[in-house]
Design a protein around this motif. Sequence first.
Motif, PDB file in Angstrom:
ATOM      1  N   UNK A  66       0.441  -1.129   0.119  1.00 43.78           N
ATOM      2  CA  UNK A  66      -0.113  -0.122   0.454  1.00 43.78           C
ATOM      3  C   UNK A  66       0.970   1.909   0.115  1.00 43.78           C
ATOM      4  N   UNK A  67       2.057   1.297   1.025  1.00 42.75           N
ATOM      5  CA  UNK A  67       3.227   2.316   0.965  1.00 42.75           C
ATOM      6  C   UNK A  67       3.361   2.298  -1.088  1.00 42.75           C
ATOM      7  N   UNK A  68       3.438   1.612  -1.448  1.00 42.87           N
ATOM      8  CA  UNK A  68       4.522   1.866  -2.718  1.00 42.87           C
ATOM      9  C   UNK A  68       4.423   2.811  -4.149  1.00 42.87           C
ATOM     10  N   UNK A  69       2.544   2.846  -3.912  1.00 44.71           N
ATOM     11  CA  UNK A  69       2.459   4.336  -4.491  1.00 44.71           C
ATOM     12  C   UNK A  69       2.578   5.270  -4.289  1.00 44.71           C
ATOM     13  N   UNK A  70       3.023   5.651  -2.731  1.00 50.15           N
ATOM     14  CA  UNK A  70       3.320   6.717  -2.325  1.00 50.15           C
ATOM     15  C   UNK A  70       4.416   6.549  -2.439  1.00 50.15           C
ATOM     16  N   UNK A  71       5.364   5.753  -2.558  1.00 51.32           N
ATOM     17  CA  UNK A  71       7.353   6.103  -3.356  1.00 51.32           C
ATOM     18  C   UNK A  71       7.200   6.499  -3.766  1.00 51.32           C
ATOM     19  N   UNK A  72       6.598   6.177  -4.952  1.00 52.60           N
ATOM     20  CA  UNK A  72       6.972   6.027  -6.580  1.00 52.60           C
ATOM     21  C   UNK A  72       6.429   7.620  -6.262  1.00 52.60           C
ATOM     22  N   UNK A  73       5.024   8.148  -6.053  1.00 53.95           N
ATOM     23  CA  UNK A  73       5.204   9.448  -6.450  1.00 53.95           C
ATOM     24  C   UNK A  73       6.099  10.624  -5.586  1.00 53.95           C
ATOM     25  N   UNK A  74       6.777   9.975  -4.527  1.00 56.12           N
ATOM     26  CA  UNK A  74       7.879  10.760  -4.146  1.00 56.12           C
ATOM     27  C   UNK A  74       8.685  10.739  -5.343  1.00 56.12           C
ATOM     28  N   UNK A  75       9.168   9.817  -5.368  1.00 58.04           N
ATOM     29  CA  UNK A  75      10.152   9.702  -5.980  1.00 58.04           C
ATOM     30  C   UNK A  75      10.637  10.720  -7.225  1.00 58.04           C
ATOM     31  N   UNK A  76       8.669  11.003  -7.914  1.00 58.77           N
ATOM     32  CA  UNK A  76       8.769  11.772  -8.978  1.00 58.77           C
ATOM     33  C   UNK A  76       9.293  13.037  -8.510  1.00 58.77           C
TER      34      UNK A  76
END
Length: 315
Positions: free
Chosen positions: A81-91
């Motif tokens: 569940x945290x993965x999409x948030x982390x990917x967004x922060x990478x952007x």
Amino acid sequence: MSGTGGDSAAVWVLADPRAGTAAQALGIAERLGVPFRIVPMEWGPLAALPLPWPGLIGLSAQARAAIVPPWPRLVISAGRRSAPVSRWLRRQGARTVHCMRPGAGAEDFDLLVIGRHDAPEAAPNLLPILGATHRVSPAVLAAAREEWTSLAALPGPRVAVLLGGPVRGEGMEPSAALAIIERALPGAGSLLVTTSRRTGEPAGAALAARLAGVPGVLHRWGAAGPNPYAGFLAHADRVVVTGDSVSMLSEALATAGPVFVAGPPPGAPRHRALIAALEAAGQAVPLARYPEAPPRAPLDESGRVAEVVRARFLG
């Protein structure tokens, strides 16, 4: 064991509400030696969906409101569940370290930390580990050894017994819990027994009755007062642990004594694979072989991962 950084900390930890999942990310952050900010992940109704894209849509409104610049230099997360948030922060420019399988977008992370028991596919950003990262560091054990000096007075060998319960069920059968105790008693000077949420009250009551008069300590889930779990590990000469918890198995391996596994549980292929990997690495032996076990060194995968993260992203 909490973050020491404010909102402008260069390292963020996305903390899942599930303690065992959050501990994997926190266990890495606490070993980096730098301030970090803990960002609680509170989920909204869409979090249960397999979200394939980067974004904050799975979060509650309150959690989304807490994710504001200045953006971190490094994000550490765990769980799907945290993965999409982390990917967004990478952007937004952050480097990303993620524990466990992320679901979609595995290639978006700078480092994936996945247990060998999950059979991850080889990839340039993969760091396979034995078990899972956690917060039971050498420093935590040293502090617990000082905090729980009363345990040192118990007769040895001191055997810590860490009891979980069915991965999906209504608690451990009292007879199963008692069978583990009977196996651990021969040659034990004292028992340090702890139950978990999944052990259940019937098993806890049976343990209390059986252990009356036996040297040691029984800590039942939800009991008042401080939790002696870390103290049990710090003072244990041997550890017996049920095979139903990846977290407890991994934490038991932070100790220096032999680790005996009761299990694996039925219908849990991931746990069975982990136990097989630990046995193959000489880090654990089946409870049936108790109390005989070859010598082993403490396993510190959290420290090893932190060294890689520090060198790659904070150097």
